[in-house]
Design an enzyme around this catalytic site. Sequence first.
Site, PDB file in Angstrom:
ATOM      1  N   GLU A  79      -0.494  -2.353  -4.656  1.00 14.13           N
ATOM      2  CA  GLU A  79      -1.363  -2.401  -3.472  1.00 14.13           C
ATOM      3  C   GLU A  79      -2.680  -3.151  -3.727  1.00 14.13           C
ATOM      4  O   GLU A  79      -3.626  -3.032  -2.934  1.00 14.13           O
ATOM      5  CB  GLU A  79      -1.654  -0.984  -2.965  1.00 14.13           C
ATOM      6  CG  GLU A  79      -0.435  -0.187  -2.535  1.00 14.13           C
ATOM      7  CD  GLU A  79       0.321  -0.767  -1.343  1.00 14.13           C
ATOM      8  OE1 GLU A  79      -0.038  -1.855  -0.852  1.00 14.13           O
ATOM      9  OE2 GLU A  79       1.288  -0.126  -0.906  1.00 14.13           O
ATOM     10  N   HIS A  98      -6.434   5.104  -3.026  1.00 13.93           N
ATOM     11  CA  HIS A  98      -5.235   5.229  -2.195  1.00 13.93           C
ATOM     12  C   HIS A  98      -4.338   6.309  -2.791  1.00 13.93           C
ATOM     13  O   HIS A  98      -4.025   6.261  -3.979  1.00 13.93           O
ATOM     14  CB  HIS A  98      -4.500   3.887  -2.143  1.00 13.93           C
ATOM     15  CG  HIS A  98      -3.107   3.996  -1.620  1.00 13.93           C
ATOM     16  ND1 HIS A  98      -2.824   4.569  -0.398  1.00 13.93           N
ATOM     17  CD2 HIS A  98      -1.914   3.643  -2.141  1.00 13.93           C
ATOM     18  CE1 HIS A  98      -1.514   4.545  -0.206  1.00 13.93           C
ATOM     19  NE2 HIS A  98      -0.945   3.997  -1.250  1.00 13.93           N
ATOM     20  N   HIS A 100      -1.212   9.685  -1.737  1.00 17.65           N
ATOM     21  CA  HIS A 100      -0.178  10.164  -0.807  1.00 17.65           C
ATOM     22  C   HIS A 100      -0.255  11.696  -0.716  1.00 17.65           C
ATOM     23  O   HIS A 100       0.735  12.380  -1.000  1.00 17.65           O
ATOM     24  CB  HIS A 100       1.223   9.783  -1.298  1.00 17.65           C
ATOM     25  CG  HIS A 100       1.410   8.339  -1.651  1.00 17.65           C
ATOM     26  ND1 HIS A 100       2.338   7.913  -2.565  1.00 17.65           N
ATOM     27  CD2 HIS A 100       0.796   7.222  -1.202  1.00 17.65           C
ATOM     28  CE1 HIS A 100       2.299   6.598  -2.668  1.00 17.65           C
ATOM     29  NE2 HIS A 100       1.357   6.144  -1.862  1.00 17.65           N
ATOM     30  N   HIS A 161       3.224   6.723   4.917  1.00 22.42           N
ATOM     31  CA  HIS A 161       2.914   6.240   3.567  1.00 22.42           C
ATOM     32  C   HIS A 161       1.853   7.116   2.880  1.00 22.42           C
ATOM     33  O   HIS A 161       2.180   7.864   1.970  1.00 22.42           O
ATOM     34  CB  HIS A 161       2.476   4.758   3.683  1.00 22.42           C
ATOM     35  CG  HIS A 161       2.182   4.122   2.366  1.00 22.42           C
ATOM     36  ND1 HIS A 161       2.002   2.769   2.223  1.00 22.42           N
ATOM     37  CD2 HIS A 161       2.004   4.646   1.135  1.00 22.42           C
ATOM     38  CE1 HIS A 161       1.759   2.497   0.948  1.00 22.42           C
ATOM     39  NE2 HIS A 161       1.751   3.624   0.275  1.00 22.42           N
TER      40      HIS A 161
HETATM   41 ZN   LIG Z   1       1.055   4.071  -1.625  1.00 24.69          ZN
END
Ligand SMILES: [Zn+2]
Length: 210
Positions: A79, A98, A100, A161
């Site tokens: 990413e 980032h 999840h 996501h």
């Molecule tokens: Zn991710």
Amino acid sequence: MDEKLIYELSERIVKAGKELYARGLVKGASGNISARIPGANTFLIKPSGACMGNLKPDELVLVDLQGNKIRGELNVSMETPIHAAIYRARKDVQAVVHTHPPTATAFGIAKNEILPLQIELFMLLPNGVPIIPFEAPGSRALAEAVQKKIADYDAVILENHGIITVGTTVEAACNLNEMVEEAAKVQLSTMMLTGGRVMNLAELKKKFKM
Ligand SMILES: [Zn+2]
């Protein structure tokens, strides 16, 4: 390049990554974390496939604002284009996280925005956490969509996501990440008690006199 500064920042990223792991915001090798090198057009990012729980300072990869690797043995996180796009768009942002986390991610799957229903969460996230429609992980389309939305928000949900938070320090971006998950949990509990009914942003602003 100021090597001392880079090393100190690497150590802070590693410490913050371990905390994200300890708080359950990331599992396995998921998620990524980065921080801008102050005064330079570069940032440090977690390598691909590395677990935040046992990250080492010298494993971090140095990247330019176009996402090209400048230095590092390992491959950059998948990413990286999102991180680069955010640093280009927001000069104030010094770190990007980032993850999840299960509850906040579920809100993105249910297409349900996260709202700051509690006063402290409202202070941190006064405009809530919007959802960016699904685009493939690592894609240019996803990086562009995030870049557009992040102009007005410090936290966003990626549909089906995870979430992204930004901050003026790596610690602030991590704390905000945890608070987004907390807001999602509070909202989920509230919805269970009310049969799904929650105040909208306009009602919250009125209630909190903001
Ligand atoms: Zn991710």
